[in-house]
Design a protein around this motif. Structure first.
Motif, PDB file in Angstrom:
ATOM      1  N   PRO A 177       0.821  -1.214   0.000  1.00 18.65           N
ATOM      2  CA  PRO A 177       0.000   0.000   0.000  1.00 18.65           C
ATOM      3  C   PRO A 177       0.853   1.261   0.000  1.00 18.65           C
ATOM      4  O   PRO A 177       1.870   1.348   0.692  1.00 18.65           O
ATOM      5  CB  PRO A 177      -0.810  -0.116   1.299  1.00 18.65           C
ATOM      6  N   SER A 183      -6.653   0.653  -5.084  1.00 18.37           N
ATOM      7  CA  SER A 183      -7.042   0.790  -3.687  1.00 18.37           C
ATOM      8  C   SER A 183      -7.536   2.211  -3.472  1.00 18.37           C
ATOM      9  O   SER A 183      -6.834   3.165  -3.790  1.00 18.37           O
ATOM     10  CB  SER A 183      -5.850   0.483  -2.783  1.00 18.37           C
ATOM     11  N   LEU A 223      -9.535   4.958  -0.723  1.00 16.24           N
ATOM     12  CA  LEU A 223     -10.017   5.298   0.617  1.00 16.24           C
ATOM     13  C   LEU A 223     -11.188   6.254   0.459  1.00 16.24           C
ATOM     14  O   LEU A 223     -11.437   6.756  -0.638  1.00 16.24           O
ATOM     15  CB  LEU A 223      -8.898   5.929   1.429  1.00 16.24           C
ATOM     16  N   THR A 237     -13.333   1.625   2.456  1.00 16.53           N
ATOM     17  CA  THR A 237     -12.123   1.307   1.693  1.00 16.53           C
ATOM     18  C   THR A 237     -12.512   0.327   0.600  1.00 16.53           C
ATOM     19  O   THR A 237     -13.307  -0.580   0.838  1.00 16.53           O
ATOM     20  CB  THR A 237     -11.061   0.657   2.601  1.00 16.53           C
ATOM     21  N   ASN A 265     -10.826  -2.176  -2.537  1.00 15.31           N
ATOM     22  CA  ASN A 265      -9.666  -2.790  -3.182  1.00 15.31           C
ATOM     23  C   ASN A 265     -10.155  -3.638  -4.345  1.00 15.31           C
ATOM     24  O   ASN A 265     -11.146  -4.363  -4.209  1.00 15.31           O
ATOM     25  CB  ASN A 265      -8.878  -3.658  -2.200  1.00 15.31           C
ATOM     26  N   THR A 293     -14.593  -2.474   2.438  1.00 11.57           N
ATOM     27  CA  THR A 293     -14.535  -2.527   3.898  1.00 11.57           C
ATOM     28  C   THR A 293     -15.285  -1.318   4.444  1.00 11.57           C
ATOM     29  O   THR A 293     -14.827  -0.188   4.309  1.00 11.57           O
ATOM     30  CB  THR A 293     -13.076  -2.500   4.400  1.00 11.57           C
TER      31      THR A 293
END
Length: 184
Positions: free
Chosen positions: A94, A119, A121, A141, A143, A168
């Protein structure tokens, strides 16, 4: 002379208060965790909406960097066509750049592979028009992983890709959504 006093003694009041306190403590100990869990379905719905949106964005792109554009009937890895990308790279740690992606922004990604190891946020989550969705997905989050998966479908390994979008939510477990895209 006999006086009939109606009321409670100080000891009876203290015992009553202690009993009421114990009952309220037990009741709140049961209700508070349930109230926290009641947000889980909301997060699951939001996760599904977000994953579906990103999955639609990915599936709207061509199959491979070497897939022809402009309506050609020959696909990559077919006779007369170019070879599909041979292997997808291992995801970097990451914060490290994804060196194999030739485009630097999601709105110009042109094939499924460009999304591999993406990825995002909360503040990086945008819709397909690049409008921020921070107010809705603040602590989420996302991915994305893309792998060759033709074997899963009984095909040549490079004729299908599995796209996994893992979301997530805040205070939640990772929820993964998967779709397959064939080389059509």
């Amino acid at each position: 002379m006999f006086v009939n006093n109606k009321g409670f003694t100080l000891i009876e009041l203290i015992v009553g208060i202690v009993a009421l306190s114990a009952a309220l403590l037990l009741l709140t100990g049961v209700l508070v965790p349930q109230a926290e869990k009641s947000t889980n379905p909301w997060f699951q719905v939001r996760s599904a909406e977000l994953a579906q949106s990103i999955m639609n964005e990915i599936n709207a792109r061509r199959y491979d960097e070497n897939s022809p554009t402009g309506g050609s009937l020959i696909r990559c890895d077919e006779a007369g066509g170019t070879a599909c990308v041979t292997a997808l790279p291992v995801c970097p740690t990451p914060g490290q750049p994804r060196d194999w992606v030739e485009e630097n922004s999601r709105d110009v990604y042109d094939d499924i592979d460009d999304f591999h190891c993406l990825s995002l946020l909360g503040d990086q989550i945008t819709n397909i028009e690049n409008t921020s969705l921070l107010e809705v997905y603040r602590a989420f989050t996302v991915n994305v992983y893309v792998t060759y998966a033709g074997n899963d479908l009984g095909l040549n390994p490079r004729l299908a890709k599995r796209i996994t979008v893992s979301v997530t939510p805040p205070k939640g477990e990772v929820i993964s959504y998967t779709s397959y895209r064939t080389n059509y």
